[in-house]
Motif scaffolding. Sequence first.
Motif, short mmCIF file in Angstrom:
data_model
loop_
_atom_site.label_atom_id
_atom_site.label_comp_id
_atom_site.label_asym_id
_atom_site.label_seq_id
_atom_site.Cartn_x
_atom_site.Cartn_y
_atom_site.Cartn_z
N LEU A 1 -5.26 6.64 -2.61
CA LEU A 1 -4.50 5.55 -1.99
C LEU A 1 -4.38 4.43 -3.02
CD1 LEU A 1 -6.24 5.34 1.52
CD2 LEU A 1 -4.31 6.78 0.80
N SER B 1 -2.60 2.40 5.09
CA SER B 1 -2.28 3.80 4.83
C SER B 1 -2.94 4.64 5.91
CB SER B 1 -2.80 4.23 3.45
OG SER B 1 -2.13 3.58 2.41
N ARG C 1 2.15 5.28 2.83
CA ARG C 1 1.93 4.74 4.17
C ARG C 1 1.30 5.78 5.07
NH1 ARG C 1 4.61 0.62 6.12
NH2 ARG C 1 2.90 0.75 7.62
N GLN D 1 0.83 -1.20 0.00
CA GLN D 1 0.00 0.00 0.00
C GLN D 1 0.88 1.26 0.00
OE1 GLN D 1 -3.15 -1.72 3.18
NE2 GLN D 1 -3.65 0.32 2.39
N THR D 2 0.47 2.23 -0.80
CA THR D 2 1.13 3.53 -0.82
C THR D 2 0.11 4.64 -0.93
OG1 THR D 2 1.40 3.38 -3.22
CG2 THR D 2 3.28 2.68 -1.85
#
Lengths: 119, 116
Positions: free
Chosen positions: B21, B111, B9, B6-7
Motif C-alpha cells: 500500500l 485502502s 483504493r 492512498q493507492t
Amino acid sequence: AQTVTQSQPEMSVQEAETVTLSCTYDTSESDYYLFWYKQPPSRQMILVIRQEAYKQQNATENRFSVNFQKAAKSFSLKISDSQLGDAAMYFCAYRRRLRTTSGTYKYIFGTGTRLKVLA
Amino acid sequence: ETGVTQTPRHLVMGMTNKKSLKCEQHLGHNAMYWYKQSAKKPLELMFVYNFKEQTENNSVPSRFSPECPNSSHLFLHLHTLQPEDSALYLCASTLFGQGAKGNTIYFGEGSWLTVV
C-alpha cells in the motif's frame, strides 16, 4: 493507558433539530488536545472541531460546538440545525505526545457513533 | 483533493501474495501514520514515522512491514496475510514541531484490503 469511550453506537436526529454525541476519555496528562472527526460513507476522515485542554472556553465551528468538562474528562459534540449531510460516523479522538526522543504525537480514537439524520 | 493520497483504493490478495500500500502527502507534513480500521473496533494505530524515523510500532505482526523513504511517502508492505487482516487501512499525516502545536492529523481516503 489513555482510552477514549463513545458509549452511543448509534444516534438519530430529525433534520433541523439538535443532537449531542458523548465522549469520555481517560488520561493522567494535563496538556493534550481533543478532536471530533466525521467519517461519511466515502470513508474520508474529516476534522469537525478541536479543543485544547488548557482552554476553558468551549470550541465552536459554525453549527458544531463542544461541551468540554476537563475535571469529568468529558468531551461531547453538539450539532445544531442538523442537516442530511451530517449523517456519518463520528469519532472522538485524544492526542498526546509519544514518549520518544522525537516526540511525535499519537492520536487515540473511540469506537465511533453512527449518526442518522431523518428527513 | 485531500492532500493525502492512498493507492490502491481496493486490493484483494491471497494469503501467499506480497503486495504494498502506498501513501503520499502533499501538505508539507513531517509525520506520517498507518491506522487499521476494522468493523466495530476503534481505529488501531499501527506505525508512526517522524521524518523518516519510525517512532511507534504498536505491536504489529511482522507480516506488515512499513517503509518511509522520505517525509512525503509511506508504504505498507504486506506478505503472508491472514483473512482477519482484511480491513480499511488509513494513512494520515501531520506537522510536528515548533509552531505546529495546534496542528491536527489529516487522513487519506483509505485502502480497502481483502485477504482471501
